[in-house]
Design a protein around this motif. Structure first.
Motif, PDB file in Angstrom:
ATOM      1  N   ARG A 200     -30.909  54.829  32.328  1.00  0.00           N
ATOM      2  CA  ARG A 200     -31.855  54.188  31.563  1.00  0.00           C
ATOM      3  C   ARG A 200     -31.484  52.779  30.944  1.00  0.00           C
ATOM      4  N   LEU A 201     -30.159  52.780  30.686  1.00  0.00           N
ATOM      5  CA  LEU A 201     -29.519  51.746  30.061  1.00  0.00           C
ATOM      6  C   LEU A 201     -28.523  50.691  30.630  1.00  0.00           C
ATOM      7  N   VAL A 202     -28.181  51.187  31.949  1.00  0.00           N
ATOM      8  CA  VAL A 202     -27.129  50.421  32.550  1.00  0.00           C
ATOM      9  C   VAL A 202     -27.636  50.209  34.110  1.00  0.00           C
ATOM     10  N   PRO A 203     -28.294  49.106  34.295  1.00  0.00           N
ATOM     11  CA  PRO A 203     -28.826  48.992  35.598  1.00  0.00           C
ATOM     12  C   PRO A 203     -27.964  48.834  36.853  1.00  0.00           C
ATOM     13  N   ARG A 204     -26.493  48.386  36.692  1.00  0.00           N
ATOM     14  CA  ARG A 204     -25.915  47.892  37.655  1.00  0.00           C
ATOM     15  C   ARG A 204     -24.301  48.514  37.378  1.00  0.00           C
ATOM     16  N   LYS A 205     -24.075  48.965  38.788  1.00  0.00           N
ATOM     17  CA  LYS A 205     -22.469  49.679  38.452  1.00  0.00           C
ATOM     18  C   LYS A 205     -21.490  48.794  37.774  1.00  0.00           C
ATOM     19  N   ASP A 206     -21.179  47.392  38.352  1.00  0.00           N
ATOM     20  CA  ASP A 206     -20.365  46.659  37.843  1.00  0.00           C
ATOM     21  C   ASP A 206     -20.739  46.680  36.086  1.00  0.00           C
ATOM     22  N   LEU A 207     -21.889  46.497  35.660  1.00  0.00           N
ATOM     23  CA  LEU A 207     -21.934  46.561  34.361  1.00  0.00           C
ATOM     24  C   LEU A 207     -21.615  47.791  33.516  1.00  0.00           C
ATOM     25  N   ALA A 208     -21.625  48.769  34.165  1.00  0.00           N
ATOM     26  CA  ALA A 208     -21.309  50.184  33.642  1.00  0.00           C
ATOM     27  C   ALA A 208     -19.956  50.124  33.099  1.00  0.00           C
ATOM     28  N   GLU A 209     -19.255  49.270  34.365  1.00  0.00           N
ATOM     29  CA  GLU A 209     -17.587  49.526  33.772  1.00  0.00           C
ATOM     30  C   GLU A 209     -17.362  48.597  32.723  1.00  0.00           C
ATOM     31  N   THR A 210     -17.972  47.411  32.767  1.00  0.00           N
ATOM     32  CA  THR A 210     -17.602  46.662  31.545  1.00  0.00           C
ATOM     33  C   THR A 210     -18.127  47.365  30.235  1.00  0.00           C
TER      34      THR A 210
END
Ligand code: COA
Length: 279
Positions: A200-210
């Motif tokens: 729901r909250l982290v739309p992209r994989k690269d953002l998840a890492e950050t």
């Protein structure tokens, strides 16, 4: 970390206990001897989780299908639970959230989140609290909030408003109901990955890492780190802690807040160059 019967004799209800952090919490408290009831909207999931945790821990776990947004259903379910045996603790874990630009929200979207986070939590707390007061039975309420309950956060504004209110409720009722033997605390977790929240909250994989690493420790939280904190706060050994919110986020919010924290990205060469400027 704890003696294995730390929570023996405690009957604890976990809202949203069928999945995610609620499920991990249920497992840890069962391992420590608590009797657990989980509730949520998805009956099949509750049934599956109870069976899995019963088999994994040998503990006593039951479930109640419940949408905490419905005050009459909350009252009926809590009455049913009490008729079996009174609760000793309530963990307000159920939440609703999604990432959205606030100008895109309809009033129904706002209500969908606030109804779960704020109203649902308040209905559950009142239904248990009134019974504890009437029975002169001690109670312990732990609510899962977030650090944006006090920092605020863009793009999750309905959740921000709900969580801020739950924190205010925690501090208020700790005082009002403390003399009646009921304590109130909150936990503000940082990034503890779960399928539901990340979807729901982290739309992209690269953002998840950050998202998972922009804290002082450079890593996401481990579920057992959170569930051990829950166990401590639900145990009698922490009885003098009430009205408190415990942050468990690897200093995530402070990392974002400190004015000069940008200097974390300076290299040794940058520091050497700074030093060479000293007169
Ligand atoms: N962005 C903008 N609006 C959204 C949205 C999104 N991602 N998701 C839902 N909405 C809006 C819907 O469009 C609807 O408004 P409308 O009728 O004006 O179109 C309104 O919210 C209600 O949606 P609906 O799907 O009927 O809500 P629901 O009550 O079934 O579900 C939610 C509630 C939206 C919070 C849902 O995500 C949920 O049940 N979540 C529970 C689990 C959860 O979120 N856990 C937290 C993990 S961090």
């Amino acid at each position: 970390m704890f003696v294995s019967d730390l929570l023996k004799g405690k009957r604890i209800l976990i809202t949203g206990g069928g999945s995610g952090l609620g499920k991990s919490t249920a497992k840890r408290l069962l391992q420590l001897g608590a009797e657990i009831v989980i509730c949520g909207r998805r009956v099949a999931l509750l049934e599956e989780t109870s069976a899995e945790l019963r088999a994994a821990t040998g503990g006593v776990i039951g479930y109640k299908p419940l949408d905490i947004r419905d005050p009459e259903a909350v009252e009926a379910t809590i009455a049913e639970i009490w008729a079996e045996a009174p609760l000793d603790g309530l963990i307000n874990n159920a939440a609703g959230n999604f990432l959205a630009r606030t100008e895109d929200l309809s009033h129904r979207a706002l209500d969908a989140v606030v109804a779960i986070v704020l109203h649902g939590t308040a209905y559950m707390t009142l239904a248990c609290g009134k019974r504890w007061i009437a029975d002169k039975h001690p109670g312990n309420v732990l609510s899962i909030v977030t650090t944006y309950a006090w920092t605020g956060s863009a793009y999750v504004v309905p959740s921000v408003m709900g969580k801020a209110a739950v924190l205010a409720m925690t501090r208020s009722l700790a005082v009002e109901w403390g003399p009646k033997g009921i304590r109130f605390n909150a936990i503000a977790p940082g990034p503890f990955p779960t399928e539901g929240a990340w979807e729901r909250l982290v739309p992209r994989k690269d953002l998840a890492e950050t998202f998972e690493t922009r804290n002082a420790l450079g890593r996401p939280g481990r579920h057992e780190e959170l569930t051990n904190l829950v166990a401590y706060l639900m145990a009698d050994q922490s009885a003098y802690i009430t009205g408190e919110v415990v942050t468990i986020d690897g200093a995530e919010w402070l990392t974002g807040a400190g004015q000069f924290n940008f200097a974390r990205s300076l290299t040794d060469a940058d520091w050497a160059e700074m030093a060479s400027r000293k007169k």
